[in-house]
Design a protein around this motif. Structure first.
Motif, mmCIF file in Angstrom:
data_model
loop_
_atom_site.group_PDB
_atom_site.id
_atom_site.type_symbol
_atom_site.label_atom_id
_atom_site.label_comp_id
_atom_site.label_asym_id
_atom_site.label_seq_id
_atom_site.Cartn_x
_atom_site.Cartn_y
_atom_site.Cartn_z
ATOM 1 N N LYS A 86 -6.554 -4.920 7.859
ATOM 2 C CA LYS A 86 -5.169 -4.592 8.175
ATOM 3 C C LYS A 86 -5.036 -3.085 8.225
ATOM 4 C CE LYS A 86 -1.768 -5.423 5.349
ATOM 5 N NZ LYS A 86 -0.598 -5.920 4.642
ATOM 6 N N GLU A 89 -0.509 0.987 5.831
ATOM 7 C CA GLU A 89 0.808 1.496 6.224
ATOM 8 C C GLU A 89 1.558 2.085 5.054
ATOM 9 O OE1 GLU A 89 1.550 -1.749 9.776
ATOM 10 O OE2 GLU A 89 2.863 -1.643 8.055
ATOM 11 N N PRO A 92 4.318 -0.398 -0.107
ATOM 12 C CA PRO A 92 5.617 -1.051 0.069
ATOM 13 C C PRO A 92 6.621 -0.645 -1.001
ATOM 14 C CG PRO A 92 3.974 -2.621 -0.679
ATOM 15 C CD PRO A 92 3.247 -1.361 -0.409
ATOM 16 N N ARG A 95 8.731 2.271 0.008
ATOM 17 C CA ARG A 95 9.767 1.874 0.970
ATOM 18 C C ARG A 95 10.926 1.232 0.249
ATOM 19 N NH1 ARG A 95 5.604 0.280 4.588
ATOM 20 N NH2 ARG A 95 5.707 -1.886 3.966
ATOM 21 N N VAL A 96 10.615 0.341 -0.714
ATOM 22 C CA VAL A 96 11.675 -0.377 -1.429
ATOM 23 C C VAL A 96 12.557 0.613 -2.173
ATOM 24 C CG1 VAL A 96 12.069 -1.908 -3.392
ATOM 25 C CG2 VAL A 96 10.496 -2.568 -1.606
ATOM 26 N N LEU A 99 14.745 2.677 0.125
ATOM 27 C CA LEU A 99 15.822 1.835 0.617
ATOM 28 C C LEU A 99 16.974 1.822 -0.362
ATOM 29 C CD1 LEU A 99 15.958 0.134 3.116
ATOM 30 C CD2 LEU A 99 15.265 -1.788 1.789
ATOM 31 N N CYS A 119 16.661 -8.490 16.345
ATOM 32 C CA CYS A 119 17.253 -7.336 15.701
ATOM 33 C C CYS A 119 17.768 -6.318 16.690
ATOM 34 C CB CYS A 119 16.271 -6.685 14.736
ATOM 35 S SG CYS A 119 14.738 -6.185 15.461
ATOM 36 N N ASN A 134 18.306 3.641 13.185
ATOM 37 C CA ASN A 134 16.853 3.660 13.202
ATOM 38 C C ASN A 134 16.352 2.228 13.083
ATOM 39 O OD1 ASN A 134 14.240 4.484 13.055
ATOM 40 N ND2 ASN A 134 14.275 4.723 10.848
ATOM 41 N N SER A 135 15.687 1.744 14.094
ATOM 42 C CA SER A 135 15.523 0.301 14.110
ATOM 43 C C SER A 135 14.110 -0.197 14.306
ATOM 44 C CB SER A 135 16.395 -0.276 15.216
ATOM 45 O OG SER A 135 16.040 0.373 16.398
ATOM 46 N N ILE B 7 12.375 -9.346 13.025
ATOM 47 C CA ILE B 7 12.987 -10.008 11.879
ATOM 48 C C ILE B 7 14.475 -10.125 12.155
ATOM 49 C CG2 ILE B 7 13.287 -9.930 9.400
ATOM 50 C CD1 ILE B 7 11.063 -7.910 9.289
ATOM 51 N N VAL B 45 15.293 -1.005 10.196
ATOM 52 C CA VAL B 45 15.943 -2.297 9.966
ATOM 53 C C VAL B 45 14.929 -3.310 9.442
ATOM 54 C CG1 VAL B 45 17.019 -4.214 11.158
ATOM 55 C CG2 VAL B 45 17.806 -1.908 11.595
ATOM 56 N N SER B 46 13.698 -3.233 9.936
ATOM 57 C CA SER B 46 12.657 -4.147 9.437
ATOM 58 C C SER B 46 12.465 -3.974 7.944
ATOM 59 C CB SER B 46 11.328 -3.874 10.131
ATOM 60 O OG SER B 46 11.455 -3.968 11.512
ATOM 61 N N GLN B 47 12.460 -2.735 7.502
ATOM 62 C CA GLN B 47 12.253 -2.484 6.083
ATOM 63 C C GLN B 47 13.413 -3.017 5.255
ATOM 64 O OE1 GLN B 47 11.654 1.697 6.142
ATOM 65 N NE2 GLN B 47 9.497 1.548 6.645
ATOM 66 N N VAL B 48 14.623 -2.872 5.788
ATOM 67 C CA VAL B 48 15.784 -3.406 5.086
ATOM 68 C C VAL B 48 15.638 -4.923 4.940
ATOM 69 C CG1 VAL B 48 18.273 -3.757 5.223
ATOM 70 C CG2 VAL B 48 17.303 -1.570 5.847
ATOM 71 N N GLU B 50 12.885 -6.654 4.980
ATOM 72 C CA GLU B 50 11.797 -6.942 4.036
ATOM 73 C C GLU B 50 12.330 -6.977 2.615
ATOM 74 O OE1 GLU B 50 8.177 -4.549 6.206
ATOM 75 O OE2 GLU B 50 8.865 -3.885 4.247
ATOM 76 N N LEU B 51 13.134 -5.965 2.285
ATOM 77 C CA LEU B 51 13.661 -5.898 0.923
ATOM 78 C C LEU B 51 14.568 -7.079 0.639
ATOM 79 C CD1 LEU B 51 14.021 -4.425 -1.747
ATOM 80 C CD2 LEU B 51 15.917 -3.187 -0.717
ATOM 81 N N LEU B 54 12.523 -10.081 -0.082
ATOM 82 C CA LEU B 54 11.931 -10.018 -1.417
ATOM 83 C C LEU B 54 12.972 -10.374 -2.468
ATOM 84 C CD1 LEU B 54 9.140 -9.230 -2.477
ATOM 85 C CD2 LEU B 54 10.024 -6.954 -2.876
ATOM 86 N N ARG B 205 4.081 -7.110 5.873
ATOM 87 C CA ARG B 205 3.691 -5.797 5.356
ATOM 88 C C ARG B 205 3.806 -5.703 3.850
ATOM 89 N NH1 ARG B 205 6.660 -1.412 9.011
ATOM 90 N NH2 ARG B 205 8.433 -2.634 8.340
ATOM 91 N N ILE B 206 4.520 -6.632 3.213
ATOM 92 C CA ILE B 206 4.671 -6.514 1.765
ATOM 93 C C ILE B 206 4.011 -7.671 1.033
ATOM 94 C CG2 ILE B 206 6.739 -5.112 1.819
ATOM 95 C CD1 ILE B 206 8.341 -7.638 1.278
#
Lengths: 149, 256
Positions: A86, A89, A92, A95-96, A99, A119, A134-135, B7, B45-48, B50-51, B54, B205-206
């Motif tokens: 993989k 990246e 994670p 990122r969390v 966010l 989306c 940002n998408s 997503i 938005v994908s990351q949002v 993902e969270l 979770l 990814r997570i």
């Protein structure tokens, strides 16, 4: 005989094609046999190894798990051509946390939530309010860096 | 025009609006260029999503924490119980901690049996794995309830027998074996099931984070068990009476 937690996500990554029927069965039973091998290792270490340590010696008692760990590593390295790799990246977790941080620091903006399955529709509806969003990937980001009206 | 990670936006989750804010570019009067602002401070938005995915797994996480709080008893309170029981089995003297091998042996025997029975269960439920992931966790939780009920009844019998015999251990340690075995059976369903659930349901990814969360249920369960044990002991001790979990459990315990 016991795999470290670092190895655990690696193994099922190599079975991540959920639509393929053969792989799906393999993936479902993977965790069963994972637990089986961990339990077997735990049983053997608490019975056979304890006997060895008591009756033969601590040196041999440590050498046996060391030998099995080396064997496990050798098997792991030997299969490297078969694995799926993989792209890395980043973590994670960062990122969390980003966010959560951004959620608390951005002022409230009015967003139009329209339930839909893709989306980019959501992005377009938000963008129609004049709010840039940002998408996703670089490719997408470039297209949405200007406001869509 | 499609996203690389497709997503669906979800606003069913209660904190959706809170997390969605992280994906909104706020016009600011800073001197940074728009591009650098987007790359550094925003989330996609994908990351949002993902969270949100979770966090939606939180109820399952919570119920598994309870399971592991219960299963931890196999390593601690059951052994204390075994220490005050008669540990002679035939010509051998069995140490109480050795009974946890019943737990492990049941897992080792149970997994091939479940592997063989899963297709039969699949004909009833319609799932190709035998049970759905959540059904599997439910079976494990039900088995843990059964194991604890048996352990409670065993403790009541042991106390009665010990009181009648003047404090001497009368009941054989082997009476504990079914409790260990049923907990082992429960682990066949839950441990493999929780690892599978969190890994499978995590977004691509997570997945590593999802697998870690699965292990985290075990750790959190053990902490919860310690907290419950301490709270029960503290809450039930009154004056000179040691409470429900005293040091000398032969006659005084009310652990059932």
């Amino acid at each position: 005989m016991e795999s470290s937690p670092a190895f655990r996500p690696l193994a099922p990554t190599n079975l991540t094609v959920p639509t393929d029927p053969v792989e799906r069965v393999n993936k479902g039973s993977f965790w069963n046999w994972f637990l089986f091998s961990i339990s077997l290792g735990s049983l053997l270490s608490s019975t056979v190894l304890v006997w060895v340590q008591d009756n033969i010696g601590w040196g041999v008692g440590f050498a046996i798990p060391m030998a099995f760990a080396v064997l496990g590593l050798a098997v792991f390295v030997a299969g490297r051509k078969v694995y799926r790799y993989k792209k890395l990246e980043g973590s994670p977790l960062t990122r969390v946390w980003w966010l959560r941080l951004q959620g608390t620091t951005v002022r409230r903006c009015r967003m139009m939530h329209q339930p839909c399955m893709r989306c980019h529709h959501q992005v377009t509806s938000i963008a129609r309010l004049g709010i840039p969003v940002n998408s996703g990937t670089t490719r997408f980001r470039q297209r949405n860096s200007t406001f869509l009206n | 025009m499609t996203c690389a990670y497709d997503i669906a936006i979800s606003n069913l989750f209660p904190l959706s609006r809170f997390f969605d804010k992280a994906a909104i570019v706020v016009p600011s009067s800073g001197e940074e260029s728009a591009a650098s602002r987007i790359s550094r401070r925003l989330c996609t938005v994908s990351q949002v999503e993902e969270l949100k995915m979770l966090l939606r797994m939180f109820p399952v996480w919570a119920s598994m924490v309870i399971f592991y709080a219960v299963a931890e008893q196999a390593s601690s309170t059951f052994i204390e119980q075994g220490m005050v029981m008669d540990n002679r089995v035939g010509a051998f003297t069995v140490s109480p901690a050795s009974l946890t091998t019943f737990n492990t042996i049941t897992i080792i025997v149970g997994i091939p049996i479940w592997h063989a029975l899963a297709p039969l269960a699949g004909r009833v439920t319609g799932h190709d794995q035998g049970l759905s992931q959540l059904q599997r966790l439910g079976v494990g939780l039900a088995l843990s309830v059964a194991a604890m009920a048996y352990a409670a009844l065993l403790e009541a019998r042991r106390l009665a027998a010990a009181s009648a015999a003047g404090g001497q251990p009368i009941m054989s340690t082997m009476w504990q074996a079914p409790a260990f075995a049923v907990l082992g059976g429960a682990e066949v369903f839950t441990t493999a099931g929780v690892l599978e659930f969190f890994y499978d349901q995590s977004q691509r990814r997570i997945k590593s984070l999802g697998a870690s969360v699965a292990h985290h249920t075990i750790a959190a369960g053990r902490y919860l068990y310690m907290a419950v044990l301490g709270a029960v002991a503290a809450a039930t001790a009154r004056g000179c009476w040691a409470g429900w979990i005293p040091e000398d459990i032969v006659r005084e315990s009310e652990r059932d």
